[in-house]
Motif scaffolding. Structure first.
Motif, mmCIF file in Angstrom:
data_model
loop_
_atom_site.group_PDB
_atom_site.id
_atom_site.type_symbol
_atom_site.label_atom_id
_atom_site.label_comp_id
_atom_site.label_asym_id
_atom_site.label_seq_id
_atom_site.Cartn_x
_atom_site.Cartn_y
_atom_site.Cartn_z
ATOM 1 N N THR A 1 -4.286 0.799 8.688
ATOM 2 C CA THR A 1 -5.582 0.896 7.794
ATOM 3 C C THR A 1 -5.277 0.769 6.433
ATOM 4 O O THR A 1 -6.087 -0.154 5.921
ATOM 5 C CB THR A 1 -6.481 2.275 8.025
ATOM 6 O OG1 THR A 1 -6.606 2.630 9.192
ATOM 7 C CG2 THR A 1 -7.683 2.413 7.026
ATOM 8 N N ARG A 2 -4.329 1.211 5.891
ATOM 9 C CA ARG A 2 -3.833 1.192 4.497
ATOM 10 C C ARG A 2 -3.513 -0.372 4.417
ATOM 11 O O ARG A 2 -3.788 -0.920 3.117
ATOM 12 C CB ARG A 2 -2.949 2.126 4.159
ATOM 13 C CG ARG A 2 -2.092 1.695 2.836
ATOM 14 C CD ARG A 2 -2.600 2.227 1.477
ATOM 15 N NE ARG A 2 -1.842 2.605 0.315
ATOM 16 C CZ ARG A 2 -1.632 1.474 -0.359
ATOM 17 N NH1 ARG A 2 -1.779 0.333 -0.134
ATOM 18 N NH2 ARG A 2 -0.510 1.562 -1.320
ATOM 19 N N TYR B 1 -4.863 -5.523 1.908
ATOM 20 C CA TYR B 1 -4.938 -6.915 2.246
ATOM 21 C C TYR B 1 -6.356 -7.343 1.579
ATOM 22 O O TYR B 1 -6.088 -8.349 1.118
ATOM 23 C CB TYR B 1 -4.673 -7.376 3.493
ATOM 24 C CG TYR B 1 -4.567 -8.559 3.878
ATOM 25 C CD1 TYR B 1 -3.661 -9.614 3.304
ATOM 26 C CD2 TYR B 1 -5.899 -9.086 4.626
ATOM 27 C CE1 TYR B 1 -4.117 -11.010 3.575
ATOM 28 C CE2 TYR B 1 -5.885 -10.585 4.894
ATOM 29 C CZ TYR B 1 -4.942 -11.462 4.483
ATOM 30 O OH TYR B 1 -4.963 -12.606 4.820
ATOM 31 N N GLN B 2 -7.304 -6.767 2.060
ATOM 32 C CA GLN B 2 -8.670 -7.346 1.707
ATOM 33 C C GLN B 2 -8.984 -7.142 0.281
ATOM 34 O O GLN B 2 -9.595 -7.974 -0.245
ATOM 35 C CB GLN B 2 -9.843 -6.334 2.340
ATOM 36 C CG GLN B 2 -9.599 -6.625 3.985
ATOM 37 C CD GLN B 2 -9.883 -8.185 4.394
ATOM 38 O OE1 GLN B 2 -10.777 -8.646 3.834
ATOM 39 N NE2 GLN B 2 -9.108 -8.318 5.230
ATOM 40 N N ILE B 3 -8.244 -6.133 -0.573
ATOM 41 C CA ILE B 3 -8.660 -6.081 -1.682
ATOM 42 C C ILE B 3 -7.814 -7.221 -2.506
ATOM 43 O O ILE B 3 -8.374 -7.833 -3.443
ATOM 44 C CB ILE B 3 -8.029 -4.895 -2.404
ATOM 45 C CG1 ILE B 3 -9.178 -3.829 -2.087
ATOM 46 C CG2 ILE B 3 -7.743 -4.636 -3.744
ATOM 47 C CD1 ILE B 3 -8.743 -2.268 -2.233
ATOM 48 N N LEU B 4 -6.494 -7.631 -2.270
ATOM 49 C CA LEU B 4 -5.834 -8.687 -3.086
ATOM 50 C C LEU B 4 -6.347 -9.742 -2.581
ATOM 51 O O LEU B 4 -5.888 -11.064 -3.548
ATOM 52 C CB LEU B 4 -4.164 -8.264 -2.499
ATOM 53 C CG LEU B 4 -3.491 -7.254 -3.035
ATOM 54 C CD1 LEU B 4 -2.068 -7.250 -2.661
ATOM 55 C CD2 LEU B 4 -3.880 -6.858 -4.652
ATOM 56 N N LYS B 5 -6.808 -10.182 -1.347
ATOM 57 C CA LYS B 5 -7.366 -11.394 -0.981
ATOM 58 C C LYS B 5 -8.671 -11.777 -1.758
ATOM 59 O O LYS B 5 -8.796 -13.034 -1.968
ATOM 60 C CB LYS B 5 -7.810 -11.459 0.436
ATOM 61 C CG LYS B 5 -7.854 -12.703 1.531
ATOM 62 C CD LYS B 5 -7.896 -12.644 2.626
ATOM 63 C CE LYS B 5 -9.226 -11.996 3.207
ATOM 64 N NZ LYS B 5 -9.552 -12.391 4.536
ATOM 65 N N SER B 6 -9.372 -10.824 -2.246
ATOM 66 C CA SER B 6 -10.867 -11.144 -3.031
ATOM 67 C C SER B 6 -10.548 -11.422 -4.355
ATOM 68 O O SER B 6 -9.968 -10.093 -4.786
ATOM 69 C CB SER B 6 -11.816 -10.090 -2.497
ATOM 70 O OG SER B 6 -12.872 -10.102 -3.490
ATOM 71 N N PRO B 7 -10.932 -12.075 -5.116
ATOM 72 C CA PRO B 7 -10.590 -12.181 -6.557
ATOM 73 C C PRO B 7 -11.492 -11.122 -7.304
ATOM 74 O O PRO B 7 -10.569 -10.472 -8.114
ATOM 75 C CB PRO B 7 -10.993 -13.754 -6.901
ATOM 76 C CG PRO B 7 -10.876 -14.430 -5.734
ATOM 77 C CD PRO B 7 -11.018 -13.754 -4.654
ATOM 78 N N LEU B 8 -12.572 -10.886 -6.926
ATOM 79 C CA LEU B 8 -13.344 -9.735 -7.387
ATOM 80 C C LEU B 8 -12.732 -8.336 -7.067
ATOM 81 O O LEU B 8 -12.406 -7.852 -7.997
ATOM 82 C CB LEU B 8 -14.783 -9.825 -6.776
ATOM 83 C CG LEU B 8 -15.648 -8.683 -7.366
ATOM 84 C CD1 LEU B 8 -15.779 -8.605 -9.011
ATOM 85 C CD2 LEU B 8 -16.958 -8.606 -6.837
#
Length: 176
Positions: free
Chosen positions: A58-59, A64-71
């Motif tokens: 989960t972590r 990954y989702q946070i780093l993948k999205s520029p915003l």
């Protein structure tokens, strides 16, 4: 099984803590972490180890989702620097930006009302260009340690992402 839950997302993915990231390395590290910690690998383990594997997976997914999205990456960098983007409380924006938002909404509403999918797709392409420009600006502001301005850029990006969603919803409504 050991895992450092206190590590930053950047440390977890072996990336420097900056806006520009190596997307290929990010994806490769994500696959490696998933292979190492995926809960299916621990199906025959004890309950505590299964729970830990699920927490780690989960972590890893969240990071990954946070780093993948520029915003999300920009927002996270600001959080690491102790800057609150005030997205929920500070709606103050430069007047030219607000006027631009009004123009966008009018154009979207007109195209939606007429069911003009081609116009909506053209607006989407134009908006994605503006989003890309603003993401580049956000990266420059973060690199220059102009954090207050970067927080404004994050808030602007959030507005543009909402417009992007509106266009997507309008296209979907026009097609169905």
């Amino acid at each position: 099984m050991t895992f450092d839950f206190a590590a930053s997302h950047f440390d977890l993915f072996e990336q420097p803590a900056r806006f520009a990231i190596d997307a290929r390395a990010l994806d490769a590290r994500y696959r490696a972490l998933q292979a190492q910690y995926h809960p299916d690998r621990y199906a025959s383990a004890g309950d505590a180890e299964k729970r830990l594997a699920l927490q780690i997976a989960t972590r890893v997914n969240e990071a990954y989702q946070i780093l993948k999205s520029p915003l999300a990456r920009g927002r996270y960098l600001l959080t690491l620097a102790g800057v609150d983007t005030q997205e929920e409380t500070n709606t103050a924006m430069p007047m030219d930006f607000l006027m631009g938002q009004m123009e966008w909404r009018e154009q979207i509403a007109e195209a939606r009302a007429s069911g003009n999918v081609e116009r909506l797709e053209a607006l989407n392409t134009e908006l994605r260009g503006e989003i890309g420009d603003l993401e580049a600006e956000l990266g420059d502001l973060l690199d220059a340690d102009r954090l207050a301005e970067a927080a404004v850029a994050v808030r602007k990006l959030r507005f543009l992402e909402k417009l992007d969603q509106e266009i997507g919803d309008a296209i979907e409504a026009a097609l169905f």
